[in-house]
Scaffold this motif. Structure first.
Motif, PDB file in Angstrom:
ATOM      1  N   TYR A 101      48.956  33.931  50.502  1.00 14.36           N
ATOM      2  CA  TYR A 101      48.510  35.262  50.101  1.00 14.36           C
ATOM      3  C   TYR A 101      49.403  35.829  49.000  1.00 14.36           C
ATOM      4  N   ALA A 102      50.695  35.557  49.118  1.00 14.53           N
ATOM      5  CA  ALA A 102      51.623  36.133  48.144  1.00 14.53           C
ATOM      6  C   ALA A 102      51.328  35.664  46.737  1.00 14.53           C
ATOM      7  N   GLY A 135      56.198  48.058  38.435  1.00 11.16           N
ATOM      8  CA  GLY A 135      56.749  49.387  38.218  1.00 11.16           C
ATOM      9  C   GLY A 135      57.195  50.051  39.501  1.00 11.16           C
ATOM     10  N   ALA A 136      56.746  49.536  40.626  1.00  7.76           N
ATOM     11  CA  ALA A 136      57.047  50.196  41.892  1.00  7.76           C
ATOM     12  C   ALA A 136      58.348  49.723  42.518  1.00  7.76           C
ATOM     13  N   GLN A 137      58.990  48.749  41.904  1.00 10.36           N
ATOM     14  CA  GLN A 137      60.252  48.280  42.505  1.00 10.36           C
ATOM     15  C   GLN A 137      61.317  49.367  42.402  1.00 10.36           C
ATOM     16  N   ASP A 184      47.813  46.505  36.913  1.00 11.32           N
ATOM     17  CA  ASP A 184      47.853  47.641  37.820  1.00 11.32           C
ATOM     18  C   ASP A 184      46.768  47.573  38.892  1.00 11.32           C
ATOM     19  N   THR A 185      45.878  46.585  38.833  1.00 11.37           N
ATOM     20  CA  THR A 185      44.836  46.520  39.853  1.00 11.37           C
ATOM     21  C   THR A 185      45.129  45.445  40.890  1.00 11.37           C
ATOM     22  N   GLY A 186      46.229  44.732  40.737  1.00  9.18           N
ATOM     23  CA  GLY A 186      46.467  43.623  41.654  1.00  9.18           C
ATOM     24  C   GLY A 186      47.552  43.920  42.652  1.00  9.18           C
ATOM     25  N   ALA A 187      47.957  42.869  43.345  1.00  7.89           N
ATOM     26  CA  ALA A 187      48.950  43.029  44.399  1.00  7.89           C
ATOM     27  C   ALA A 187      50.339  43.257  43.813  1.00  7.89           C
ATOM     28  N   VAL A 188      50.538  42.757  42.607  1.00  9.65           N
ATOM     29  CA  VAL A 188      51.879  42.851  42.032  1.00  9.65           C
ATOM     30  C   VAL A 188      52.010  44.181  41.295  1.00  9.65           C
ATOM     31  N   ASP A 189      53.034  44.898  41.579  1.00  8.34           N
ATOM     32  CA  ASP A 189      53.223  46.186  40.946  1.00  8.34           C
ATOM     33  C   ASP A 189      54.677  46.308  40.523  1.00  8.34           C
TER      34      ASP A 189
END
Lengths: 518, 123
Positions: free
Chosen positions: A180-181, A515-517, A508-513
């Protein structure tokens, strides 16, 4: 018609709930409901098979959530075949258990129905996490069934069986998490489209996840070196339960086949055929160890258990080819080994009961009057399992030999298949002559109160007759299985049946973000 | 935070594997519990480590956190909870019926030699 796909899961689930909630203490009513429900399951499975063979794969979105967001069930020829085999074996095992086994403990029928539900769900699901859930349903029911009847030996074996499977489930979750990752999906059809696009930086993670999954499925399929739990657990399980467990090892083989053709097939780019280098050595090791185990067994159920390990070796050798011939041969062998192995476990149960205190130990006992018909049954079941003509084992082996002839390792596979077959035949011959031929002088052992033996013998005979039918109608059956194989290898058809919606992996639409780290 | 999460998953797995390989049933059960904690954390981390974001796509928010691993973890927790309860009962029943909590079928009341456990092999 599409909603019928969910019936093999819902029907046993509702039956089990009804049995455990409303009919808890009424064995007679339980028997009637359980029989009717299993009969219905056979009808449903036959209808599903007829549907599957008349067209392309069909999908059913649970709760009408579109794939890949919801859980998808997929009916294709492969899953329909296996659900049909499960339902037929379930009906046979239930008929056997009705003759007395279901009275020896509580809740046999609800657990049995939950087991059928888990098996059918594992075959029908098109989602890897849902596969995990159905594995658990199947395993939880199997824990209860394994312990049915109680006793210290069964408790000990049960504890080890549960522990092994708990660790297996943990590994399954690790694998699911890794996959999943890197892909952002767990829907098999969606995975099939996404694995090829996984960036090189994540390749090692995906490869680890895929191979961890292979380990888990090999554990369920009892492939060497992950076979050690099987002879002990199946040997301790009640006879009919061990017979039903014959399908459980096949779930592992099915999952290996499904994922290595659909997700990690030729279209997967850098990840195609991840499992292939492992399957053949593992198959050969299972053949060798299973055969040695058959020869070394001291009881009939242990012998039957090791013959399962051995037959899983043949099956994996065929599936390991991952081509049309190999898969078709493997499917034929799968059906054969499920039926014949179940017959063998049931015969072993009957023999163990008929010999009183000698049970199914492979030691000569004083002459017993009632062993004659069992000796005939054992003889025929042994012919089927070991692969002697004229039953389906012989044809199955022949198909496997023909299918593996083109492999680079063909000399090894052929030598191993033929040599271990001989060893297994010797093991079975020795067991049979010890049990039914040799006698020692002395008083006859105490045999329990005579139980009705007509129905159990009829069930064993029916299973053996089924392998004879499988041999007699080998032509039509292999044609059907060849068509099934073509559909298995046509992953495009599977994907267009599920139609996963397009989702993207990054940005910005996927699981990886990123900017949020923190 | 990555190092902290990774290290705790690693330590939990290490403890779990060590305990699962022990000879008696109780440490084995605790080991499976540790393993399931490790895998739950691992599944969380697989949705990427995100702080203070809604689990929904909201145009007003600067991002979102992946809600699926949380659903997966919830399922995994429920299943492993049930399993742990079952295996505890099984081990207890086994101990009461056989008087032994050994998983290798050895003698029940073998006097433990000092350091025998560390050797690890079957007695």
């Amino acid at each position: 018609m599409r909603a019928l796909i969910v019936a093999p899961i819902v029907l046993p689930a509702l039956t089990a709930a009804l049995l455990v909630l409303a009919l808890r203490h009424r064995l007679d009513a339980q028997r009637i409901v359980s029989t009717v429900s299993t009969g219905l399951l056979v009808v449903v499975a036959a209808l599903l098979y007829a549907t599957a063979r008349s067209g392309p794969p069909l999908s059913y979105d649970l709760g009408d959530w579109p794939a890949p967001f919801g859980i998808t069930l997929v009916l294709d020829r492969l899953s329909a075949t296996l659900v049909l085999v499960t339902a037929l074996l379930g009906a046979a095992v239930l008929a056997y258990a009705l003759a007395g086994w279901d009275r020896r403990g509580r809740h046999f029928h609800p657990l049995f129905q939950f087991q059928l539900m888990g098996l059918a769900g594992a075959f029908l699901t098109g989602d890897v996490f849902n596969l995990f859930v159905f594995f658990e349903v199947m395993l939880i029911a199997s824990y209860g069934l394994l312990l049915h009847g109680g006793g210290a030996r069964r408790l000990n074996a049960g504890l080890r069986y549960v522990a092994v499977n708990l660790v297996g489930s943990t590994l399954f979750l690790f694998a699911v998490g890794l996959i999943y990752a890197v892909t952002g999906t767990l829907n098999m059809a969606d995975l099939a489209a996404k694995v090829a696009t996984v960036p090189a930086a994540d390749a090692a993670l995906l490869r680890t996840g895929a191979l961890l999954l292979l380990v888990v499925f090999a554990l369920k399929a009892a492939l060497v070196p992950l076979h050690w739990w099987l002879p002990g657990s199946y040997g301790a399980a009640p006879g009919p339960v061990a017979a039903l467990f014959m399908v459980m090892t096949k779930v592992g083989a099915y999952a290996i086949l499904r994922l290595s053709t659909l997700v990690f097939g030729p279209q997967a780019g850098a990840f195609s055929d991840l499992a292939a280098p492992w399957l053949m050595p593992v198959a050969l090791a299972s053949l060798a160890l299973g055969a040695v185990g058959v020869l070394a067994s001291r009881s009939l159920v242990a012998l039957a258990g090791f013959s399962v390990v051995w037959s899983m070796g043949s099956l994996t050798a065929a599936f390991g080819m991952l081509d049309a011939g190999g898969i078709a041969a493997g499917l034929y062998y799968l059906i054969h080994s499920t039926l014949s192995g179940a017959a063998l476990f049931l015969v072993a149960d009957l023999v163990g009961r008929a010999r009183g205190s000698y049970a199914d130990q492979l030691v000569p006992a004083p002459a017993l009057p009632r062993l004659g018909s069992l000796a005939v049954l054992f003889f025929v079941a042994a012919i089927a399992v070991t692969g002697l003509p004229p039953l389906s084992g012989f044809l199955g082996k022949l198909l496997v030999l023909a299918a593996t002839g083109t492999a680079p390792a063909a000399p090894w596979i052929w030598a191993m298949l033929l040599a271990t077959s001989l060893v297994v035949i010797v093991g079975f011959a020795r067991a049979g002559s010890t049990l039914f031929w040799k006698t020692v002088p002395g008083p006859a052992p105490q045999v329990g109160p005579p139980t009705p033996i007509g129905v159990p013998i009829a069930v064993c005979a029916a299973l053996v007759a089924a392998t004879a039918l499988l041999a007699a109608f080998a032509g039509p059956v292999t044609n059907e299985l060849a068509a099934t194989t073509r559909q298995v290898l046509d992953t495009e058809a599977y994907r267009s049946a599920v139609r996963p919606m397009r989702t993207t992996l990054q940005g910005d639409t996927g699981a990886v973000d990123p900017g949020a780290q923190p | 935070m990555e190092i902290l999460i990774a290290a705790s998953i690693g330590f939990l797995t290490m403890a779990g594997v060590y305990l699962v390989l022990r000879r008696h049933s109780y440490p084995m059960i605790v080991g499976t519990a540790f393993l399931s904690y490790a895998v739950n954390l691992f599944l969380f981390a697989m949705g990427r480590l995100t702080l203070d974001r809604p689990p929904l796509v909201d145009p007003a928010a600067p991002g979102y956190t992946d809600p699926l691993p949380q659903a997966l973890v919830l399922t995994a927790i429920v299943i492993s909870f049930g399993m742990t309860a079952l295996i505890v009962v099984l081990a207890l029943r086994g101990f009461l019926e056989t008087g032994s909590d050994r998983l290798d079928g050895g003698p029940p009341h073998e006097p433990e030699a000092p350091g025998a456990d560390r050797a690890g092999g079957p007695a």
